[in-house]
Design a protein around this motif. Structure first.
Motif, mmCIF file in Angstrom:
data_model
loop_
_atom_site.group_PDB
_atom_site.id
_atom_site.type_symbol
_atom_site.label_atom_id
_atom_site.label_comp_id
_atom_site.label_asym_id
_atom_site.label_seq_id
_atom_site.Cartn_x
_atom_site.Cartn_y
_atom_site.Cartn_z
ATOM 1 N N THR A 196 0.792 -1.113 -0.020
ATOM 2 C CA THR A 196 -0.143 0.143 -0.066
ATOM 3 C C THR A 196 1.047 1.320 0.029
ATOM 4 O O THR A 196 0.309 2.138 -0.085
ATOM 5 N N GLY A 197 2.186 1.244 0.347
ATOM 6 C CA GLY A 197 2.882 2.443 0.361
ATOM 7 C C GLY A 197 4.410 1.905 0.343
ATOM 8 O O GLY A 197 4.810 0.472 0.281
ATOM 9 N N ASN A 198 5.350 2.933 0.305
ATOM 10 C CA ASN A 198 6.683 2.651 0.360
ATOM 11 C C ASN A 198 7.188 1.423 1.113
ATOM 12 O O ASN A 198 7.613 0.533 0.255
ATOM 13 N N GLU A 199 7.118 1.232 2.334
ATOM 14 C CA GLU A 199 7.306 0.276 3.137
ATOM 15 C C GLU A 199 6.328 -0.458 3.689
ATOM 16 O O GLU A 199 6.482 -1.335 4.881
ATOM 17 N N ASN A 200 5.023 -0.186 3.208
ATOM 18 C CA ASN A 200 3.897 -0.709 3.936
ATOM 19 C C ASN A 200 3.165 -1.840 3.370
ATOM 20 O O ASN A 200 2.917 -1.824 2.090
ATOM 21 N N TYR A 201 3.256 -2.994 3.843
ATOM 22 C CA TYR A 201 2.531 -4.266 3.229
ATOM 23 C C TYR A 201 1.435 -4.678 4.094
ATOM 24 O O TYR A 201 1.341 -4.622 5.355
ATOM 25 N N MET A 202 0.533 -5.216 3.550
ATOM 26 C CA MET A 202 -0.776 -5.535 4.325
ATOM 27 C C MET A 202 -1.063 -7.147 3.624
ATOM 28 O O MET A 202 -0.787 -7.636 2.828
ATOM 29 N N ALA A 203 -1.644 -7.948 4.588
ATOM 30 C CA ALA A 203 -1.995 -9.340 4.487
ATOM 31 C C ALA A 203 -3.409 -9.480 4.806
ATOM 32 O O ALA A 203 -3.624 -9.336 5.984
ATOM 33 N N LEU A 204 -4.184 -10.211 3.930
ATOM 34 C CA LEU A 204 -5.593 -10.776 4.402
ATOM 35 C C LEU A 204 -5.690 -12.015 3.762
ATOM 36 O O LEU A 204 -5.225 -12.441 2.907
ATOM 37 N N SER A 205 -6.809 -12.799 4.443
ATOM 38 C CA SER A 205 -7.105 -13.934 3.733
ATOM 39 C C SER A 205 -7.589 -13.570 2.476
ATOM 40 O O SER A 205 -8.184 -12.479 1.994
ATOM 41 N N LYS A 206 -7.214 -14.463 1.330
ATOM 42 C CA LYS A 206 -7.513 -14.179 -0.159
ATOM 43 C C LYS A 206 -9.009 -14.798 -0.549
ATOM 44 O O LYS A 206 -9.501 -14.376 -1.572
ATOM 45 N N LEU A 207 -9.850 -15.293 0.384
ATOM 46 C CA LEU A 207 -10.958 -15.910 -0.053
ATOM 47 C C LEU A 207 -12.258 -15.032 0.734
ATOM 48 O O LEU A 207 -12.356 -14.799 1.708
ATOM 49 N N CYS A 208 -12.950 -14.580 -0.399
ATOM 50 C CA CYS A 208 -14.275 -13.651 -0.064
ATOM 51 C C CYS A 208 -15.212 -14.581 0.699
ATOM 52 O O CYS A 208 -15.236 -15.769 0.636
#
Length: 119
Positions: A52-64
């Protein structure tokens, strides 16, 4: 009678400071090349990782949470759309548009050098 013993050899297989529940992503691997740019995303197991940004990473379940379709990431819209029935989630995993009614599971991401550690 059965006997078991402990030996130093058993400990050689263990890695200190490794968490069996932690997922490690090597950003140098080709399959994660899209994470090199803001707006990029990649999948690892049942997780979507996005930058999402320079050093910003996010992680979520990939399943709706509606019908288990694989979501994507839209950096320009700032959300994660599901291509099957129109559900949308924000970058924290909260539902912003149904039919999904349950938020996505979120994970902690730590960047260490060229490695992401997700737990």
């Amino acid at each position: 009678v059965l006997f078991s013993s402990c030996s130093d050899d058993d400990e050689d297989n263990e890695q200190p400071n490794s968490d069996p529940n932690e997922i490690v992503i090597d950003l140098n691997q080709a399959e994660f090349a899209d994470l090199g740019a803001v707006g990029g995303y990649a999948y690892k197991d049942n997780i979507i990782v996005f930058r999402t940004g320079n050093e910003n990473y996010m992680a979520l379940s990939k399943l709706c949470t509606h019908s288990q379709c694989t979501i994507t990431y839209s950096h320009s819209d700032g959300d994660l759309p599901c291509p099957c029935h129109g559900s949308r989630f924000n970058t924290n995993g909260a539902v912003t548009n149904g039919p999904a009614q349950t938020n996505l599971k979120s994970y902690s991401v730590k960047k260490e050098g060229n490695t992401l550690k997700i737990s």
